[in-house]
Design an enzyme around this catalytic site. Structure first.
Site, PDB file in Angstrom:
ATOM      1  N   SER A  67     -10.193  69.836  90.781  1.00 42.90           N
ATOM      2  CA  SER A  67     -10.569  69.586  89.388  1.00 42.90           C
ATOM      3  C   SER A  67     -11.972  70.134  89.105  1.00 42.90           C
ATOM      4  CB  SER A  67     -10.473  68.086  89.093  1.00 42.90           C
ATOM      5  OG  SER A  67     -10.635  67.827  87.717  1.00 42.90           O
TER       6      SER A  67
ATOM      7  N   ASP B 201       0.221  70.964  84.718  1.00 40.94           N
ATOM      8  CA  ASP B 201      -1.133  70.403  84.710  1.00 40.94           C
ATOM      9  C   ASP B 201      -1.899  70.872  83.473  1.00 40.94           C
ATOM     10  OD1 ASP B 201      -3.640  69.457  85.269  1.00 40.94           O
ATOM     11  OD2 ASP B 201      -3.813  70.404  87.224  1.00 40.94           O
TER      12      ASP B 201
END
Length: 676
Positions: free
Chosen positions: A453, A505
């Protein structure tokens, strides 16, 4: 839509937002009415006691008020169900109904106050069940009153005054920008105060003040010309998902290869191939080094993975009284070094392989650690992802900054993440951490930088900064942010950065251009839909709960009906929504002209589901393909757009591919956009 106007100010609800709330209130009132009727019928002779007439009066009064409240709820429910999401005319009497409910709420509030005194102010010798029920009813009534007040506060729009509304109206109707600037400044202040309130524990430096202001301005600019309420945006997302499903079904003739031995994959018209990945960019290496990325999250993530047994598992790695027995290699951990214990458990390294760990966390300064991987003869630098408000602010502050790459022009990147990378670089060099780490390994040891991330974005930028000094550096970037690097910078990183994206995602697809595109799609979908909002939201909730991917052949789920005839009112009413759509398209075009498109870095492996998981416990089946960054230039709406970003999802997908000994295929530039 549009936002409801009550007491001469706009609120963040519209006239069709009272279907579910009114239905819920009606069900509660019916249940409560039945309870009161049953109690009165069973205990009608039990009120002949001290103050019994007061209890009887309480029950009868509550019964009457509940009947009136039930009638008003049913009327509001019926009116709110009329029309469609963009045809509000049949719901024009909702405001009158709300005013009537408010008038009814005032005597109900007074009655609750009197009932509190009656129920708790006397010592009754009546039947115990009668007294207890009355007191429970009073407590329940206070809870309902509190819920109503909370709902009013949530629906309050700080910039919903008549002046602000007229400014937006003038802007949408093309009457100038002067009044809009006043409204936009006010909205920016409101969002800035909200950011400060949510991040009140962050120390307010000059950088954080600028970040709050920039984020507030960004959000205010994005929504300033829209007369939409939050439920409209949610309904728009449901419609966009339906539109994407229809487009996917039109592409279902595309054959998806599952391995190097599988069927060949089609080539798009441009015929430009994705460059051949490096030999070290294998599924085994991705799975191996991902454990270091997971370890950076420390004990919170470990406890999330092992809710019941996590504490016992970690206790074997604790270093109790660490504040007394200080370690020069571990900084800012807690008293038992729980975070360091989690690193050792998740990554599987020994105590002596830890070179440096810091959990120092500020805006633009994120935790990282340096360890030795003796199995791969490598020094690993792992950077933590988003786990605090400071990290979230770093994510959101998406200001562009030049990235200094020798011989590469037009190189830009995410400014806050670049500052994080420079901070880690300075720590590595000032403390000579890499030199120390390499001294413990054999000759020819490699350097690996990894993260998930936010940590993935910072890792990729750190790899760019260290590339000149460590030419054999390898970077594994898991679920990286989309707005990370300009195309030329991303192309430069092809040789040493391997990015991994799982499923649909959201994070790798986020960026100014994709958000502007999503805004256009939401407005276009709302403009083309002629169904009521409650039906749209109910369809979206059923998909979310059941986890079912709808099909364009399923007529019950088709919400975008473009050939439905318009009513006379809809043909004559001002095209405010169409004008907002035109402005959003212009804004999206302007964003594409004035902002560099930013992508994830380097080679990108996209892991996607070929078979979804089922309620019966069947696991999802994954395949993988090397993709060009361009395939992530749109946001895919799905019930897994958030869950696919969680480290557990990445770990499960990689482990399954390792078990299959899966070999990803090399794709053409824009292939499989309906999967990617």
């Amino acid at each position: 839509m549009p936002g409801l106007v009550l007491f001469n100010r706009r609120w963040t609800v519209s006239s069709d937002d009272f279907v579910f709330s009114s239905a819920g209130e009606a069900v509660l009132r019916i249940a409560w009415l039945l309870t009161l009727i049953i109690i009165l019928s069973i205990h009608h002779d039990d009120f002949e006691c001290s103050y019994g007439h007061t209890l009887r009066f309480f029950y009868i009064g509550t019964l009457v008020l509940n009947v009136l409240g039930l009638i008003s709820s049913l009327i509001l429910l019926y009116i709110s169900m009329q029309g469609s999401i963009k045809n509000a005319y049949p719901r024009r009497h909702v405001c009158k109904c709300l005013y009537a409910k408010l008038l009814l709420f005032l005597p109900e509030f007074v009655w609750v106050c009197l009932s509190t005194f009656w129920a708790f102010g006397h010592s009754y010798i009546c039947d115990y069940s009668v007294v207890v029920t009355a007191r429970a009813a009073v407590i329940f009534s206070w809870l309902v009153c509190g819920l109503v007040m909370f709902s009013v506060l949530m629906a309050f729009d700080p910039v919903g005054s008549a002046k602000s509304r007229s400014a937006v109206t003038c802007r949408v109707s093309g009457q100038g920008d002067e009044s809009l600037s006043v409204s936009n400044v006010s909205a920016s202040k409101v969002w800035e105060n909200r950011c400060r309130c949510m991040c009140c524990c962050i120390s307010f430096s000059q950088d954080t003040r600028e970040a709050f202001s920039d984020v507030a301005k960004l959000v205010a600019d994005f929504f300033h010309d829209l007369d939409l309420v939050p439920s409209d945006i949610v309904a728009g997302l449901v419609l966009v998902q339906q539109d994407q499903v229809e487009q996917d079904d039109q592409l279902n003739t595309v054959t998806v290869g599952s391995s190097s031995n599988g069927p060949s994959l089609p080539v798009f018209n441009n015929g430009a191939a994705v460059p051949q990945p490096k030999s070290w960019m294998t599924i085994d290496n991705m799975n191996h080094f991902f454990r270091y990325a997971m370890g950076s999250y420390g004990w919170p993530f470990f406890m999330y993975q092992h809710l019941t047994t996590g504490l016992c598992r970690l206790s074997t790695k604790f270093r109790c009284c660490a504040c007394i027995r200080k370690s020069n290699s571990v900084l800012r951990d807690n008293i038992c070094q729980c975070n360091t214990a989690a690193i050792k458990k998740l990554s599987g390294i020994a105590e002596e392989d830890i070179v440096y760990v810091t959990f120092h966390n500020k805006f633009k300064q994120i935790p990282f650690y340096v360890v030795l991987d003796r199995e791969k003869n490598a020094v690993v630098v792992s950077i933590r992802g988003t786990l605090s408000l400071q990290d979230a602010l770093t994510d959101i502050w998406a200001v562009g900054a030049p990235l200094d790459i020798p011989g590469v022009e037009e190189s830009f990147c995410h400014s806050a993440m670049l500052d994080c990378a420079k901070y880690i670089e300075s720590e590595l060099k000032s403390l000579k951490l890499l030199d120390t780490a390499f001294s413990y390994l054999q000759q020819g040891a490699s350097l690996v930088v990894t993260g998930h991330s936010l940590g993935a974005g910072v890792a990729a930028l750190l790899a760019v900064l260290l590339r000149q000094e460590y030419p054999n550096l390898m970077c594994f970037s898991y679920s990286p942010p989309g707005g990370l690097m300009s195309p030329k910078a991303s192309k430069y990183a092809l040789d040493f950065v391997c990015s991994v994206v799982v499923g649909k995602d959201l994070v790798p697809r986020l960026g100014m251009s994709t958000l502007a595109d999503l805004k256009v799609k939401i407005l276009k979908a709302l403009n083309e839909c002629h169904y009521p909002k409650y039906r749209i939201l109910a369809t979206g909730c059923s998909r979310l709960v059941c986890g079912k991917r709808s099909s364009s052949k399923d007529r019950s789920s088709q919400l975008l009906i473009r050939d439905k005839p318009l009513t006379r009112y809809m043909e004559e009413r001002p095209t405010v929504l169409q004008e907002a759509l035109r402005m959003a398209e212009n804004q999206a075009s302007e964003v594409m002209k004035t902002n560099w498109p930013l992508h994830p870095a380097g080679q990108i492996l996209h892991i996607f589901e070929v078979e979804e998981s089922s309620i019966c416990g069947q696991e999802a089946q994954y395949a993988a393909v090397w993709c060009d960054p361009q395939v992530f230039n749109k946001i895919v709406i799905s019930h897994k757009m958030v869950s696919d970003h969680i480290p557990n999802a990445v770990a499960a997908a990689l482990e399954q591919l390792v078990e299959k000994k899966y070999v990803p295929q090399q794709q053409q530039t824009a292939q499989l956009t309906h999967h990617c």
